[in-house]
Design a protein around this motif. Structure first.
Motif, PDB file in Angstrom:
ATOM      1  N   ASN A  58       6.934  53.500  19.716  1.00 45.29           N
ATOM      2  CA  ASN A  58       6.270  52.563  18.817  1.00 45.29           C
ATOM      3  C   ASN A  58       4.889  52.134  19.354  1.00 45.29           C
ATOM      4  O   ASN A  58       4.791  51.603  20.453  1.00 45.29           O
ATOM      5  N   LYS A  59       3.887  52.390  18.571  1.00 41.42           N
ATOM      6  CA  LYS A  59       2.510  52.078  18.989  1.00 41.42           C
ATOM      7  C   LYS A  59       2.301  50.575  19.187  1.00 41.42           C
ATOM      8  O   LYS A  59       1.378  50.149  19.871  1.00 41.42           O
ATOM      9  N   ASN A  60       3.141  49.763  18.538  1.00 44.46           N
ATOM     10  CA  ASN A  60       2.958  48.308  18.650  1.00 44.46           C
ATOM     11  C   ASN A  60       3.657  47.718  19.873  1.00 44.46           C
ATOM     12  O   ASN A  60       3.643  46.506  20.066  1.00 44.46           O
ATOM     13  N   ASP A  61       4.273  48.561  20.684  1.00 47.28           N
ATOM     14  CA  ASP A  61       4.934  48.054  21.892  1.00 47.28           C
ATOM     15  C   ASP A  61       3.916  47.327  22.761  1.00 47.28           C
ATOM     16  O   ASP A  61       2.754  47.738  22.866  1.00 47.28           O
ATOM     17  N   LYS A  62       4.387  46.251  23.403  1.00 43.11           N
ATOM     18  CA  LYS A  62       3.483  45.527  24.304  1.00 43.11           C
ATOM     19  C   LYS A  62       3.628  46.135  25.705  1.00 43.11           C
ATOM     20  O   LYS A  62       4.689  46.026  26.338  1.00 43.11           O
ATOM     21  N   ILE A  63       2.574  46.775  26.175  1.00 40.12           N
ATOM     22  CA  ILE A  63       2.617  47.421  27.494  1.00 40.12           C
ATOM     23  C   ILE A  63       1.860  46.551  28.499  1.00 40.12           C
ATOM     24  O   ILE A  63       0.726  46.129  28.240  1.00 40.12           O
ATOM     25  N   GLU A  64       2.490  46.299  29.636  1.00 42.84           N
ATOM     26  CA  GLU A  64       1.834  45.506  30.699  1.00 42.84           C
ATOM     27  C   GLU A  64       2.112  46.186  32.040  1.00 42.84           C
ATOM     28  O   GLU A  64       3.106  46.908  32.179  1.00 42.84           O
ATOM     29  N   PRO A  65       1.278  45.898  33.039  1.00 44.16           N
ATOM     30  CA  PRO A  65       1.564  46.443  34.371  1.00 44.16           C
ATOM     31  C   PRO A  65       2.856  45.826  34.919  1.00 44.16           C
ATOM     32  O   PRO A  65       3.237  44.731  34.514  1.00 44.16           O
ATOM     33  N   ILE A  66       3.476  46.511  35.847  1.00 40.38           N
ATOM     34  CA  ILE A  66       4.688  45.988  36.472  1.00 40.38           C
ATOM     35  C   ILE A  66       4.393  45.736  37.950  1.00 40.38           C
ATOM     36  O   ILE A  66       3.579  46.447  38.554  1.00 40.38           O
ATOM     37  N   LYS A  67       5.039  44.738  38.504  1.00 37.24           N
ATOM     38  CA  LYS A  67       4.823  44.445  39.937  1.00 37.24           C
ATOM     39  C   LYS A  67       5.510  45.504  40.787  1.00 37.24           C
ATOM     40  O   LYS A  67       6.566  46.018  40.404  1.00 37.24           O
ATOM     41  N   TYR A  68       4.946  45.792  41.920  1.00 35.82           N
ATOM     42  CA  TYR A  68       5.604  46.720  42.842  1.00 35.82           C
ATOM     43  C   TYR A  68       5.421  46.213  44.262  1.00 35.82           C
ATOM     44  O   TYR A  68       4.572  45.370  44.544  1.00 35.82           O
ATOM     45  N   ILE A  69       6.252  46.742  45.147  1.00 32.58           N
ATOM     46  CA  ILE A  69       6.145  46.394  46.573  1.00 32.58           C
ATOM     47  C   ILE A  69       5.705  47.658  47.299  1.00 32.58           C
ATOM     48  O   ILE A  69       6.274  48.735  47.061  1.00 32.58           O
ATOM     49  N   ASP A  70       4.712  47.529  48.150  1.00 36.40           N
ATOM     50  CA  ASP A  70       4.225  48.687  48.895  1.00 36.40           C
ATOM     51  C   ASP A  70       4.966  48.730  50.242  1.00 36.40           C
ATOM     52  O   ASP A  70       4.860  47.789  51.043  1.00 36.40           O
ATOM     53  N   LYS A 281       5.706  47.629  32.149  1.00 34.22           N
ATOM     54  CA  LYS A 281       6.653  46.823  31.360  1.00 34.22           C
ATOM     55  C   LYS A 281       6.385  47.118  29.895  1.00 34.22           C
ATOM     56  O   LYS A 281       5.226  47.188  29.478  1.00 34.22           O
ATOM     57  N   ARG A 282       7.434  47.351  29.150  1.00 36.03           N
ATOM     58  CA  ARG A 282       7.305  47.590  27.717  1.00 36.03           C
ATOM     59  C   ARG A 282       8.088  46.491  27.014  1.00 36.03           C
ATOM     60  O   ARG A 282       9.282  46.344  27.260  1.00 36.03           O
ATOM     61  N   ASN A 283       7.400  45.702  26.238  1.00 37.55           N
ATOM     62  CA  ASN A 283       8.039  44.559  25.575  1.00 37.55           C
ATOM     63  C   ASN A 283       8.825  43.714  26.581  1.00 37.55           C
ATOM     64  O   ASN A 283       9.960  43.305  26.334  1.00 37.55           O
ATOM     65  N   GLY A 284       8.234  43.544  27.759  1.00 34.15           N
ATOM     66  CA  GLY A 284       8.823  42.668  28.772  1.00 34.15           C
ATOM     67  C   GLY A 284       9.881  43.314  29.645  1.00 34.15           C
ATOM     68  O   GLY A 284      10.380  42.680  30.578  1.00 34.15           O
ATOM     69  N   ILE A 288       8.868  53.361  31.677  1.00 35.04           N
ATOM     70  CA  ILE A 288       7.914  54.378  32.131  1.00 35.04           C
ATOM     71  C   ILE A 288       7.048  54.715  30.927  1.00 35.04           C
ATOM     72  O   ILE A 288       7.570  54.977  29.839  1.00 35.04           O
ATOM     73  N   ILE A 289       5.745  54.709  31.140  1.00 34.21           N
ATOM     74  CA  ILE A 289       4.865  55.137  30.055  1.00 34.21           C
ATOM     75  C   ILE A 289       4.399  56.558  30.382  1.00 34.21           C
ATOM     76  O   ILE A 289       4.054  56.856  31.525  1.00 34.21           O
ATOM     77  N   GLU A 290       4.444  57.417  29.390  1.00 31.68           N
ATOM     78  CA  GLU A 290       4.046  58.805  29.631  1.00 31.68           C
ATOM     79  C   GLU A 290       2.533  58.921  29.512  1.00 31.68           C
ATOM     80  O   GLU A 290       1.903  58.147  28.777  1.00 31.68           O
ATOM     81  N   TYR A 291       1.964  59.904  30.197  1.00 31.76           N
ATOM     82  CA  TYR A 291       0.500  59.996  30.205  1.00 31.76           C
ATOM     83  C   TYR A 291      -0.060  60.203  28.799  1.00 31.76           C
ATOM     84  O   TYR A 291      -1.150  59.757  28.489  1.00 31.76           O
ATOM     85  N   THR A 292       0.739  60.831  27.949  1.00 34.70           N
ATOM     86  CA  THR A 292       0.269  61.075  26.574  1.00 34.70           C
ATOM     87  C   THR A 292       0.156  59.772  25.778  1.00 34.70           C
ATOM     88  O   THR A 292      -0.527  59.706  24.774  1.00 34.70           O
ATOM     89  N   GLU A 293       0.821  58.743  26.234  1.00 36.98           N
ATOM     90  CA  GLU A 293       0.790  57.463  25.507  1.00 36.98           C
ATOM     91  C   GLU A 293      -0.347  56.554  25.980  1.00 36.98           C
ATOM     92  O   GLU A 293      -0.556  55.480  25.430  1.00 36.98           O
ATOM     93  N   MET A 294      -1.018  56.948  27.079  1.00 41.50           N
ATOM     94  CA  MET A 294      -2.022  56.044  27.666  1.00 41.50           C
ATOM     95  C   MET A 294      -3.409  56.330  27.121  1.00 41.50           C
ATOM     96  O   MET A 294      -3.835  57.486  27.102  1.00 41.50           O
ATOM     97  N   ASP A 295      -4.111  55.264  26.696  1.00 43.85           N
ATOM     98  CA  ASP A 295      -5.486  55.500  26.250  1.00 43.85           C
ATOM     99  C   ASP A 295      -6.429  55.372  27.450  1.00 43.85           C
ATOM    100  O   ASP A 295      -6.009  54.988  28.559  1.00 43.85           O
ATOM    101  N   GLU A 296      -7.677  55.706  27.231  1.00 41.93           N
ATOM    102  CA  GLU A 296      -8.654  55.746  28.316  1.00 41.93           C
ATOM    103  C   GLU A 296      -8.744  54.413  29.070  1.00 41.93           C
ATOM    104  O   GLU A 296      -8.824  54.379  30.295  1.00 41.93           O
ATOM    105  N   LYS A 297      -8.694  53.330  28.300  1.00 43.30           N
ATOM    106  CA  LYS A 297      -8.821  52.002  28.915  1.00 43.30           C
ATOM    107  C   LYS A 297      -7.676  51.780  29.931  1.00 43.30           C
ATOM    108  O   LYS A 297      -7.908  51.297  31.048  1.00 43.30           O
TER     109      LYS A 297
END
Ligand code: UTP
Length: 416
Positions: A58-70, A281-284, A288-297
């Motif tokens: 769904n294109k309207n999904d809210k995508i946000e970065p997720i926290k990670y531990i290095d 994060k997708r809708n909270g 995993i977001i696939e590279y085909t779903e990611m725009d340039e920004k």
């Protein structure tokens, strides 16, 4: 005879004229065998899968970065505290590894199961399964307990996989701790939606994707087996990463410390345009977001430290507690459509060996299960220490690149 007529009718009703002409050209006893199989095909399902083959998330999904531990940024004190938590589980033998080896491995082009591929390392080379067994043997040596090892196969490669382990005496691993289970299958289709027939005159079918692991574990009673052995945590990973650190005390310790039911490993994206799946994060919910779903920004977005906001790539190494593993088997997974190379026979009953992808394989993806989790720990690990996948015959992620990573790592270990 009745079955053959019924099968023909089914094929006509579903416009499966290619298989129909093969059926008509076959000798009688083969006809009967193919007809029986045709009558078992769920045409509603395959018609639906074909229709939805190009549907995107769904294109309207809210995508946000997720926290990670290095992992590299943990200080000694943190490391020790976390490791201790993980070590306890391993010492108490409450841990299992699931190796997903039900894939077709079409890109590598190796005839047998991928785990039986011999990599040119060491004196005489080592099989992928042997390398994984050796990794688990090191854990045994450390904790005095043999980790339970569950291996997922497909109907296509199950017998060959088991025979291979038998022939090689389980590479010195305790046979009683190794269990095989088989995942479900779905028919393959050509790009026009036709079913295919293979050279044994059966409908061409293949495993239903690594997301099939949960149902397969449940249906094969492996989850019951795990519970009977008091297993609390299960690490699920692909067969083809020869550097997989499958018993990572830090990953386990972090999951326990953060009180989450799941944790995954990531590696830093090599460069922004790399074609890999990225944790987000997708809708909270973790996803995993696939590279085909990611725009340039999104591809180039950075945080305040100049790190990519979407830079944690998936290496198919996921930890679940046993309750979550069991729950996942109840959820419904959507099928994605992968394009793969598969042989088949044409209406003259001659085998066709394609050079390019020619079939649609419908697959559930394990990470689609993350949407049912509230949270998960993502642990960034070092590529050169934990990631050497064998996917392609040459070039990127090939035996050659995996060998280089493997040899560099073990050379360094020897010097320590
Ligand atoms: P891949 O997506 O790389 O697929 O699987 P693959 O079948 O191994 O290789 P190609 O695409 O045909 O070249 C990632 C991991 O998931 C497992 C694979 O065995 C691999 O460890 N897998 C994949 C399964 O266990 N079952 C499946 O149906 C698909």
């Amino acid at each position: 005879m009745k079955k053959i007529e019924q099968a023909k009718k089914r094929l006509e009703d579903n416009k499966q004229f290619k298989v129909l002409s093969i059926l008509e050209n076959l000798m009688d006893e083969k006809k009967e065998q193919l007809a029986k199989q045709i009558l078992k095909v769920d045409f509603n399902l395959i018609n639906r899968l074909y229709q939805n083959k190009d549907s995107k998330k769904n294109k309207n999904d809210k995508i946000e970065p997720i926290k990670y531990i290095d992992k590299n940024k943990l200080n000694n004190k943190q490391r020790q505290e976390i490791e201790k938590l993980g070590e306890k589980v391993l010492r108490q033998n409450q841990y299992a590894v699931v190796t997903m080896a039900g894939g077709q491995g079409t890109r590598l082009g190796w005839k047998g199961p991928k785990g039986t591929y011999k990599l040119d390392v060491g004196e005489d080379g080592k099989y992928i399964f042997e390398i994984l067994a050796n990794t688990l043997k090191r854990t045994t040596a450390k904790y005095g307990k043999e980790v339970y090892w569950y291996i997922m196969t497909s109907i296509e490669n199950n017998d060959e996989t088991i025979n291979f382990f038998e022939k090689h005496n389980y590479f010195g691993y305790n046979k009683d701790k190794v269990k095989f289970f088989t995942q479900n299958i779905l028919p393959l289709l050509d790009f026009e939606g036709n079913l295919l027939v293979d050279k044994n005159y059966t409908i061409k079918e293949a495993s239903d994707g690594n997301g099939g692991v949960f149902v397969a574990l449940k249906n094969s009673k492996m989850i019951d087996d795990m519970k009977a052995h008091n297993i609390k945590w299960v690490y699920v990973c692909g067969v083809d990463n020869i550097m997989a650190n499958m018993t990572d005390e830090i990953l386990l310790g972090l999951a326990i410390k953060n009180d989450v039911s799941s944790a995954s490993k990531s590696i830093k994206k090599a460069y922004p345009e790399e074609k890999v799946g990225i944790f987000c994060k997708r809708n909270g919910k973790p996803a995993i977001i696939e590279y085909t779903e990611m725009d340039e920004k999104m591809i180039y977005a950075e945080d305040e430290n100049g790190e990519l906001l979407y830079g944690e790539s998936n290496i198919v190494g996921h930890l679940f507690n046993i309750q979550t593993l069991e729950k996942m088997a109840e959820y419904k997974f959507e099928y994605h459509c992968a394009r793969k190379k598969n042989t088949f026979i044409d209406s003259d009953l001659k085998e066709v060996i394609p050079n390019e992808p020619n079939t649609l394989k419908f697959e559930a993806y394990i990470f689609d299960g993350f949407e049912y989790l509230n949270d998960m720990v993502i642990l960034r690990v070092n590529r050169e220490e934990e990631f050497a996948p064998i996917k392609n015959a040459t070039g990127v992620d090939s035996p050659e690149s995996a060998k280089e990573i493997y040899e560099n790592f073990y050379k360094k270990e020897e010097k320590k």
